[in-house]
Enzyme design. Sequence first.
Site, PDB file in Angstrom:
ATOM      1  N   ARG A 128      73.570  29.780  64.414  1.00  0.00           N
ATOM      2  CA  ARG A 128      72.543  29.567  65.437  1.00  0.00           C
ATOM      3  C   ARG A 128      71.375  30.504  65.172  1.00  0.00           C
ATOM      4  NH1 ARG A 128      75.833  27.062  69.475  1.00  0.00           N
ATOM      5  NH2 ARG A 128      74.824  25.046  69.683  1.00  0.00           N
ATOM      6  N   GLN A 133      67.496  25.877  63.415  1.00  0.00           N
ATOM      7  CA  GLN A 133      67.447  25.153  64.699  1.00  0.00           C
ATOM      8  C   GLN A 133      67.325  23.643  64.518  1.00  0.00           C
ATOM      9  OE1 GLN A 133      64.494  26.842  67.282  1.00  0.00           O
ATOM     10  NE2 GLN A 133      65.928  28.329  68.096  1.00  0.00           N
ATOM     11  N   ASP A 136      70.704  21.882  63.891  1.00  0.00           N
ATOM     12  CA  ASP A 136      71.784  22.279  64.798  1.00  0.00           C
ATOM     13  C   ASP A 136      72.369  21.065  65.535  1.00  0.00           C
ATOM     14  OD1 ASP A 136      73.369  23.382  66.762  1.00  0.00           O
ATOM     15  OD2 ASP A 136      71.914  24.887  67.380  1.00  0.00           O
ATOM     16  N   SER A 139      73.704  21.652  69.173  1.00  0.00           N
ATOM     17  CA  SER A 139      72.683  21.627  70.229  1.00  0.00           C
ATOM     18  C   SER A 139      72.199  20.209  70.496  1.00  0.00           C
ATOM     19  CB  SER A 139      71.481  22.499  69.844  1.00  0.00           C
ATOM     20  OG  SER A 139      71.854  23.840  69.880  1.00  0.00           O
ATOM     21  N   TYR A 236      78.394  33.081  70.754  1.00  0.00           N
ATOM     22  CA  TYR A 236      79.438  32.313  71.431  1.00  0.00           C
ATOM     23  C   TYR A 236      80.231  33.206  72.386  1.00  0.00           C
ATOM     24  CZ  TYR A 236      78.523  28.691  67.983  1.00  0.00           C
ATOM     25  OH  TYR A 236      77.922  27.732  67.227  1.00  0.00           O
TER      26      TYR A 236
HETATM   27  P1  NAD Z   1      79.714  26.444  73.636  1.00  0.00           P
HETATM   28  O1  NAD Z   1      79.596  24.947  73.573  1.00  0.00           O
HETATM   29  O2  NAD Z   1      80.552  27.134  72.622  1.00  0.00           O
HETATM   30  O3  NAD Z   1      80.271  26.860  75.091  1.00  0.00           O
HETATM   31  C1  NAD Z   1      79.626  26.384  76.252  1.00  0.00           C
HETATM   32  C2  NAD Z   1      79.425  27.514  77.227  1.00  0.00           C
HETATM   33  O4  NAD Z   1      80.676  27.859  77.808  1.00  0.00           O
HETATM   34  C3  NAD Z   1      78.869  28.810  76.625  1.00  0.00           C
HETATM   35  O5  NAD Z   1      77.699  29.189  77.311  1.00  0.00           O
HETATM   36  C4  NAD Z   1      79.984  29.814  76.843  1.00  0.00           C
HETATM   37  O6  NAD Z   1      79.514  31.134  77.062  1.00  0.00           O
HETATM   38  C5  NAD Z   1      80.652  29.241  78.074  1.00  0.00           C
HETATM   39  N1  NAD Z   1      82.010  29.746  78.337  1.00  0.00           N
HETATM   40  C6  NAD Z   1      83.015  29.997  77.454  1.00  0.00           C
HETATM   41  N2  NAD Z   1      84.089  30.476  78.092  1.00  0.00           N
HETATM   42  C7  NAD Z   1      83.789  30.500  79.428  1.00  0.00           C
HETATM   43  C8  NAD Z   1      84.496  30.887  80.598  1.00  0.00           C
HETATM   44  N3  NAD Z   1      85.735  31.348  80.528  1.00  0.00           N
HETATM   45  N4  NAD Z   1      83.853  30.782  81.774  1.00  0.00           N
HETATM   46  C9  NAD Z   1      82.594  30.326  81.860  1.00  0.00           C
HETATM   47  N5  NAD Z   1      81.873  29.950  80.791  1.00  0.00           N
HETATM   48  C10 NAD Z   1      82.462  30.037  79.588  1.00  0.00           C
HETATM   49  O7  NAD Z   1      78.277  27.095  73.640  1.00  0.00           O
HETATM   50  P2  NAD Z   1      76.875  26.516  73.143  1.00  0.00           P
HETATM   51  O8  NAD Z   1      76.297  25.640  74.157  1.00  0.00           O
HETATM   52  O9  NAD Z   1      77.094  25.962  71.777  1.00  0.00           O
HETATM   53  O10 NAD Z   1      76.015  27.837  73.067  1.00  0.00           O
HETATM   54  C11 NAD Z   1      76.521  28.975  72.385  1.00  0.00           C
HETATM   55  C12 NAD Z   1      75.442  30.003  72.168  1.00  0.00           C
HETATM   56  O11 NAD Z   1      74.527  29.589  71.173  1.00  0.00           O
HETATM   57  C13 NAD Z   1      74.604  30.334  73.365  1.00  0.00           C
HETATM   58  O12 NAD Z   1      74.422  31.720  73.342  1.00  0.00           O
HETATM   59  C14 NAD Z   1      73.316  29.617  73.123  1.00  0.00           C
HETATM   60  O13 NAD Z   1      72.247  30.215  73.822  1.00  0.00           O
HETATM   61  C15 NAD Z   1      73.211  29.809  71.654  1.00  0.00           C
HETATM   62  N6  NAD Z   1      72.332  28.855  70.978  1.00  0.00           N
HETATM   63  C16 NAD Z   1      71.413  29.343  70.094  1.00  0.00           C
HETATM   64  C17 NAD Z   1      70.586  28.468  69.416  1.00  0.00           C
HETATM   65  C18 NAD Z   1      69.602  28.990  68.440  1.00  0.00           C
HETATM   66  O14 NAD Z   1      69.143  30.088  68.549  1.00  0.00           O
HETATM   67  N7  NAD Z   1      69.283  28.229  67.436  1.00  0.00           N
HETATM   68  C19 NAD Z   1      70.696  27.108  69.614  1.00  0.00           C
HETATM   69  C20 NAD Z   1      71.656  26.651  70.519  1.00  0.00           C
HETATM   70  C21 NAD Z   1      72.478  27.537  71.188  1.00  0.00           C
END
Ligand code: NAD
Length: 382
Positions: A128, A133, A136, A139, A236
């Site tokens: 990420r 981006q 991804d 996302s 994550y």
């Molecule tokens: P994911 O699909 O792995 O998980 C979904 C959400 O569930 C996450 O926010 C996680 O913190 C939450 N979660 C896990 N266990 C939990 C619990 N016990 N209780 C409550 N919530 C819980 O996550 P994602 O949507 O793929 O995002 C992961 C990270 O990547 C985030 O920090 C997001 O901001 C980041 N991200 C960065 C970029 C980038 O910079 N290019 C792009 C997309 C996402």
Amino acid sequence: MKIAIPVERRAHERRVAATPDTVKKFIAMGIEVAVERGAGEASRIPDAAYQAAGATIVDSPAALLADADVVLKVQRPILAGEEGENELSLFKPGTLLIAILSPYANPDALRQYAEAGITAISLEFVPRITRAQSMDVLSSQSNLAGYRAVLEAVNVFDRAMPMMMTAAGTIAPARVMVLGAGVAGLQAIATAKRLGAIVSATDVRAASREQVESLGGKFVMVESDEVANAETAGGYAREMSDDYKRRQAELVAETLKKQDIAICTALIPGRKAPTLINDEMVYSMRPGSVIVDLAAEQGGNCTLTRPGEVVEINGVSIIGYYNVPSRLSADASALYAKNVLNYFTPLFNAETRQLAVNWQDEIVAASTLTRDGQIVHPNFQS
Ligand code: NAD
């Protein structure tokens, strides 16, 4: 050089890895593109549109794959020992396969790719980072899933979402709680807000507070020192301690009984999804409430979710559909295909018209599972 786009043969999969738009880009790079007949059908892309973009339409997977140098897919091919024709056996050794390969759920598949001499790239491992981006897939697909989850809930909810003041009386706005405020969760919050609901959300990553609040959601979270370490370097979530889980369960139980709709999106990469809604909490919800569990395929955030099904328990509907992005296949395919094109472009030398992969590149190294007959990814070394 030839790129092949097969029909996706796994159950519940309606997406395709290329669109006429991305086919045109590959052809402009001097690459031959072959598409299996009907590959785009479930995403509303007729064969004629691929043909008009310059692709050749091929009738059988054997003919498609026999001389393909690169295979672009959404899901992993059918492997030995699985139901259906073994697709992997049709690949020529040395083929570059780019797809969402779900290696944690299918560790034996890596051995099969390595033995078949396939270079397997798993797009969900793309880091990420800013440069990646546009590649991804997590996302692009989670964003659509989060949006669709709210619509699925609304569809079975027998009340309205916004507050309505009418001559016949006032309808109260629906209350929506989003569990897990990552990409899917944030889009679910935005969608539920647009429909007029009162939205709250929870996560274990403190960074998500600001994002939830900026969308107009109320953030509820267990205050604990553990939160400081809840996020990995990759962004994550980690699995939390038993004490944290107990306190989080109390918080969710307290909030949930006042909600009409819960959208569950919480995931921990490589592990079973965390349990956030137990049987008792479901029974505490008002009849007519709805839970959509986007984590169903990873074991579910709700104990009563039945993967792939919609069940009603004590008047509460629990939706556990598989592959929610596929329910928006046209848009999901368009975004996925763009991600794949963006991943592929730096791997190709436009002058020599050959692959020129820098295996040390951060993005490539993080996403390559097998190469030269070996499992090369650090997470899968025995
Ligand atoms: P994911 O699909 O792995 O998980 C979904 C959400 O569930 C996450 O926010 C996680 O913190 C939450 N979660 C896990 N266990 C939990 C619990 N016990 N209780 C409550 N919530 C819980 O996550 P994602 O949507 O793929 O995002 C992961 C990270 O990547 C985030 O920090 C997001 O901001 C980041 N991200 C960065 C970029 C980038 O910079 N290019 C792009 C997309 C996402």
